[in-house]
Scaffold this motif. Structure first.
Motif, PDB file in Angstrom:
ATOM      1  N   VAL A 130     -26.430  -6.810  17.643  1.00  0.00           N
ATOM      2  CA  VAL A 130     -26.369  -7.507  16.490  1.00  0.00           C
ATOM      3  C   VAL A 130     -25.104  -8.684  16.938  1.00  0.00           C
ATOM      4  O   VAL A 130     -25.702 -10.103  16.828  1.00  0.00           O
ATOM      5  N   SER A 131     -24.665  -8.791  18.423  1.00  0.00           N
ATOM      6  CA  SER A 131     -24.330  -9.846  18.538  1.00  0.00           C
ATOM      7  C   SER A 131     -25.092 -10.745  19.797  1.00  0.00           C
ATOM      8  O   SER A 131     -25.246 -11.967  19.952  1.00  0.00           O
ATOM      9  N   ALA A 187     -29.555 -13.125   7.766  1.00  0.00           N
ATOM     10  CA  ALA A 187     -28.510 -12.779   9.204  1.00  0.00           C
ATOM     11  C   ALA A 187     -28.586 -14.495   9.480  1.00  0.00           C
ATOM     12  O   ALA A 187     -27.531 -15.435   9.711  1.00  0.00           O
ATOM     13  N   VAL A 188     -29.673 -15.077   9.433  1.00  0.00           N
ATOM     14  CA  VAL A 188     -29.787 -16.147   9.855  1.00  0.00           C
ATOM     15  C   VAL A 188     -28.696 -17.398   9.123  1.00  0.00           C
ATOM     16  O   VAL A 188     -28.653 -17.895   9.635  1.00  0.00           O
ATOM     17  N   CYS A 189     -29.551 -17.497   8.051  1.00  0.00           N
ATOM     18  CA  CYS A 189     -28.441 -17.996   6.494  1.00  0.00           C
ATOM     19  C   CYS A 189     -27.443 -17.677   7.066  1.00  0.00           C
ATOM     20  O   CYS A 189     -26.214 -18.673   6.828  1.00  0.00           O
ATOM     21  N   LEU A 190     -26.576 -17.147   6.367  1.00  0.00           N
ATOM     22  CA  LEU A 190     -25.404 -16.783   6.860  1.00  0.00           C
ATOM     23  C   LEU A 190     -24.477 -17.359   8.063  1.00  0.00           C
ATOM     24  O   LEU A 190     -23.815 -17.555   8.185  1.00  0.00           O
ATOM     25  N   ALA A 191     -25.577 -17.050   9.387  1.00  0.00           N
ATOM     26  CA  ALA A 191     -24.472 -17.220  10.546  1.00  0.00           C
ATOM     27  C   ALA A 191     -25.001 -19.314  10.761  1.00  0.00           C
ATOM     28  O   ALA A 191     -23.442 -19.540  11.372  1.00  0.00           O
ATOM     29  N   LEU A 237     -23.774  -1.037   4.402  1.00  0.00           N
ATOM     30  CA  LEU A 237     -22.734  -1.747   5.803  1.00  0.00           C
ATOM     31  C   LEU A 237     -23.606  -2.061   6.504  1.00  0.00           C
ATOM     32  O   LEU A 237     -23.276  -2.790   7.282  1.00  0.00           O
ATOM     33  N   MET A 238     -24.436  -0.938   7.062  1.00  0.00           N
ATOM     34  CA  MET A 238     -25.471  -1.508   8.333  1.00  0.00           C
ATOM     35  C   MET A 238     -26.210  -3.145   8.459  1.00  0.00           C
ATOM     36  O   MET A 238     -26.430  -4.034   9.756  1.00  0.00           O
ATOM     37  N   SER A 239     -27.236  -2.934   7.376  1.00  0.00           N
ATOM     38  CA  SER A 239     -28.185  -4.573   7.248  1.00  0.00           C
ATOM     39  C   SER A 239     -26.538  -5.595   7.155  1.00  0.00           C
ATOM     40  O   SER A 239     -27.446  -6.503   7.642  1.00  0.00           O
ATOM     41  N   ALA A 240     -25.818  -4.835   6.508  1.00  0.00           N
ATOM     42  CA  ALA A 240     -25.033  -5.984   6.199  1.00  0.00           C
ATOM     43  C   ALA A 240     -24.202  -6.562   7.353  1.00  0.00           C
ATOM     44  O   ALA A 240     -23.445  -7.505   8.019  1.00  0.00           O
ATOM     45  N   ASN A 241     -24.084  -5.572   8.281  1.00  0.00           N
ATOM     46  CA  ASN A 241     -23.474  -5.321   9.817  1.00  0.00           C
ATOM     47  C   ASN A 241     -23.724  -6.432  10.610  1.00  0.00           C
ATOM     48  O   ASN A 241     -23.645  -7.471  10.815  1.00  0.00           O
ATOM     49  N   THR A 242     -25.054  -6.725  10.020  1.00  0.00           N
ATOM     50  CA  THR A 242     -26.272  -7.354  11.007  1.00  0.00           C
ATOM     51  C   THR A 242     -25.823  -8.724  11.380  1.00  0.00           C
ATOM     52  O   THR A 242     -25.309  -9.326  12.193  1.00  0.00           O
ATOM     53  N   ALA A 243     -25.291  -8.614   9.606  1.00  0.00           N
ATOM     54  CA  ALA A 243     -25.127 -11.295   8.755  1.00  0.00           C
ATOM     55  C   ALA A 243     -24.352 -11.394  10.240  1.00  0.00           C
ATOM     56  O   ALA A 243     -23.496 -12.174  10.666  1.00  0.00           O
ATOM     57  N   GLY A 244     -22.555  -9.617  10.016  1.00  0.00           N
ATOM     58  CA  GLY A 244     -21.742 -10.073   9.952  1.00  0.00           C
ATOM     59  C   GLY A 244     -21.210 -10.473  11.682  1.00  0.00           C
ATOM     60  O   GLY A 244     -20.760 -11.386  12.559  1.00  0.00           O
ATOM     61  N   GLY A 245     -21.890  -9.487  12.132  1.00  0.00           N
ATOM     62  CA  GLY A 245     -21.689  -9.673  13.845  1.00  0.00           C
ATOM     63  C   GLY A 245     -22.442 -10.680  14.175  1.00  0.00           C
ATOM     64  O   GLY A 245     -21.972 -11.572  15.045  1.00  0.00           O
ATOM     65  N   ALA A 246     -23.244 -10.591  13.646  1.00  0.00           N
ATOM     66  CA  ALA A 246     -24.343 -12.412  14.306  1.00  0.00           C
ATOM     67  C   ALA A 246     -23.380 -13.640  14.427  1.00  0.00           C
ATOM     68  O   ALA A 246     -23.242 -14.372  15.107  1.00  0.00           O
ATOM     69  N   GLY A 282     -20.273 -13.670  13.515  1.00  0.00           N
ATOM     70  CA  GLY A 282     -19.077 -14.146  14.913  1.00  0.00           C
ATOM     71  C   GLY A 282     -19.560 -14.528  16.277  1.00  0.00           C
ATOM     72  O   GLY A 282     -18.928 -15.226  16.125  1.00  0.00           O
ATOM     73  N   GLN A 283     -20.319 -13.786  16.892  1.00  0.00           N
ATOM     74  CA  GLN A 283     -20.607 -14.291  17.732  1.00  0.00           C
ATOM     75  C   GLN A 283     -21.398 -15.998  18.233  1.00  0.00           C
ATOM     76  O   GLN A 283     -21.258 -16.878  18.666  1.00  0.00           O
ATOM     77  N   SER A 284     -21.938 -15.966  16.911  1.00  0.00           N
ATOM     78  CA  SER A 284     -22.641 -17.018  16.954  1.00  0.00           C
ATOM     79  C   SER A 284     -22.027 -18.188  16.796  1.00  0.00           C
ATOM     80  O   SER A 284     -20.856 -19.389  17.357  1.00  0.00           O
ATOM     81  N   THR A 285     -21.046 -18.006  15.887  1.00  0.00           N
ATOM     82  CA  THR A 285     -19.546 -19.083  15.824  1.00  0.00           C
ATOM     83  C   THR A 285     -18.851 -18.780  17.435  1.00  0.00           C
ATOM     84  O   THR A 285     -18.640 -20.106  17.632  1.00  0.00           O
TER      85      THR A 285
END
Length: 580
Positions: free
Chosen positions: A125-126, A346-350, A388-397, A399-402
């Motif tokens: 995800v990172s 994940a892309v949109c939220l990143a 949880l884990m599909s949402a984890n994809t967006a959150g993790g992506a 975090g590393q993107s920012t």
């Protein structure tokens, strides 16, 4: 080969950048600093950006060695930048889910991932977030309305230590002294004799109002500032000093007969609901308002013309997508099409997170996670793994993107090579994934027994778990009084989140911090009190000695955090070895 002079420091040329010693220094510092963020994330739900610590330590180390050996090449500005990129990427690995969705998944399903699959998941995800940042880089860095304040703070430190080398040495002495003091206090508490947790009365002790001898909490208080610190004190008084006794008096929370000591576990099961509701609604409201206020073109228009899939970056992005989708299917039993659906979200939220960070310096990772949980709650109701884990994809992506976007901002100012920064970030997350997972499993071998307790409150875990429970079971599964508490917390969160974003800064600074207010409902009162005390002491020092506080307050606070957290991880490792 030398490149153009740096616009940040005229006359500086890029002579050495992605050198073995720069990567190795960042890797060693990442190994040392990642446990601090895992420890702090499980303890208080917050983590610390390690870029400035890595800059100071790397500079002091290599400049000292260069003075001792005249033939040794100088530690260059661009090596410093690679060093901090590797170290901060490793330490920011906690955004990949280690202190929030992964433990929440275990608590709700009873399924604990083995070390290697957990490392692979956190890395994947990172890794996705890194390639999203690569494609966002041209559009967001060319948008002059996005200042990236956190990246600018790192750049300012980089300029200071190369213009004033003695200042860097002074700061590193303060950092090391504070770390040694904090580690010594923790060592005494763990290995010599337990420092007593004093409470004014047994009744206040049951409500978790004890004096915690933690210099790490004082350090966090020094970083968060007086507004957040006072809000924590107010929130602790409101939740644990006001609402908790009322709940006990009305029989909504029943304590064991003759219960002694802090009754955190019994009380937090009720208090977390209004606290989580307040935080989620406030952060989502603030996120929407801030995104509406972000200057420049909308993210879709700003990036459309520049997202050309050139061969090797496209291969990296496709590899990241394949990893994330495959691991969702294999590790969590998520349907392939649902796993694929997590990628565009994940892309949109990143993109959203990167623009908000660029404009405000505030990383809305918690809000991104909750927004993705809500999205998957609507798409696939009742499914914990997807929530949880599909949402984890967006959150993790996100975090590393920012994190990488802040590094790209620094690199642009000093003339660094973007693809070398990207390589450094990849090395960092690989190191962070291995070290972070090992530290997490060492600290929390049994999540069901250890988490959401006085020792490990894990407020981020409580938040993700509560949202997942609500979305999978529905509000009807909760007691009526809890539904009223959620409604009250949500209304307060929407109001405070909107006011915080819409009011002029001069007026908004008098509002309580919504994140801190909600957090105070989930943390024991002892932790909120010590962090508030740290903020108050730092503020008073800045009023009395403004020059010294500006130079050394954050550095000393960082040392207090690093010293205790590293000693705490070491103590857990020692206890594990003794049990073998």
């Amino acid at each position: 080969m030398a490149h153009a002079p740096s616009p940040a420091l005229p006359g500086v040329r890029v002579e050495r950048e992605l050198s073995p010693r720069a990567v190795l220094t960042g890797a060693v510092l990442g190994i040392l600093l990642t446990p601090s963020n895992v420890y702090a994330g499980l303890k208080i739900g917050w983590s610390f950006n390690m870029s400035i610590i890595a800059l100071l330590v790397g500079f002091a180390l290599w400049q000292g060695l260069a003075r001792g050996a005249s033939t040794r090449p100088a530690w260059t500005l661009h090596e410093s930048n690679i060093n901090q990129t590797v170290a901060s990427a490793a330490a920011s690995i906690v955004s990949g889910g280690l202190v929030a969705p992964i433990p929440a998944y275990t608590l709700l399903t009873g399924h604990q991932l083995d070390p290697l699959p957990m490392m692979a998941w956190v890395f994947s995800v990172s890794f996705l977030g890194i390639w999203i940042a690569w494609y966002l880089r041209p559009a967001l860095l060319n948008d002059h309305g996005l200042k990236f304040p956190e990246g600018m703070a790192t750049l300012e430190t980089l300029q200071q230590i190369y213009n004033q080398g003695r200042e860097a040495v002074a700061r590193i002495k303060v950092l090391c002294s504070a770390a040694l003091l904090s580690a010594l206090v923790k060592w005494v508490d763990v290995f010599a004799w337990a420092i007593p947790r004093w409470a004014p009365t047994p009744a206040l002790e049951r409500l978790t109002f004890t004096l915690d001898p933690s210099l790490m909490l004082i350090g966090f208080g020094g970083i968060i500032g007086i507004r957040v610190g006072l809000t924590l004190l107010f929130g602790a008084a409101l939740a644990w000093g006001g609402l908790a006794p009322w709940l006990i008096g009305h029989g909504w929370v029943v304590l064991a007969p003759n219960a002694s000591g802090p009754q955190f576990a019994a009380l937090v099961e009720w208090l977390l609901w209004p606290g989580v509701s307040l935080m989620v609604c406030a952060t989502l409201t603030s996120l929407l308002v801030r995104l509406w206020q972000v200057p420049g073109r909308p993210a879709r228009q700003a990036t459309h013309a520049r997202l050309r899939l050139t061969p090797w970056p496209a291969a990296g992005l496709l590899l990241a997508i394949a990893l994330v989708v495959t691991l969702q299917v294999l590790l969590f039993g998520i349907d392939g099409w649902m796993a694929l659906l997590s990628i565009p979200l994940a892309v949109c939220l990143a993109v959203v997170a990167a623009r908000v960070v660029g404009a405000t310096g505030i990383a809305p990772i918690g809000a991104i996670g909750k927004l993705s949980q809500l999205s998957f709650g609507l798409i696939a109701p009742g499914q914990v793994a997807i929530n949880l884990m599909s949402a984890n994809t967006a959150g993790g992506a996100a975090g590393q993107s920012t994190d990488l976007m802040n590094d790209f901002k620094v690199g642009l100012a000093i003339g660094a090579t973007p693809h070398k920064q990207l390589a450094a970030q990849c090395i960092g997350i690989l190191i962070g994934s291995v070290v972070g997972v090992l530290v997490y499993l060492m600290l929390i071998p049994d999540p069901k027994a250890l988490l959401l307790t006085q020792q490990w409150p894990a407020p981020a875990v409580a938040t993700w778990k509560a949202v997942a429970q609500t979305l999978t079971q529905g509000l009807g599964a909760l007691a009526p009084e809890l539904r009223w508490a959620i409604a009250a917390g949500s209304a307060a969160g929407v109001l405070l989140g909107a006011l915080d974003s819409l009011l002029p800064q001069r007026a908004a600074r008098w509002l309580p911090s919504t994140a801190a207010l909600g957090l105070a409902f989930i943390l024991p009162a002892s932790i909120s009190t010590m962090m508030g005390l740290g903020a108050l002491v730092t503020w008073l020092a800045s009023c009395r000695w403004p020059g010294l506080a500006e130079r050394f307050a954050i550095t000393a606070a960082a040392g207090l955090i690093a010293g205790e957290s590293i000693m705490g991880v070491g103590a857990s490792f020692w206890a594990m070895l003794r049990a073998l």
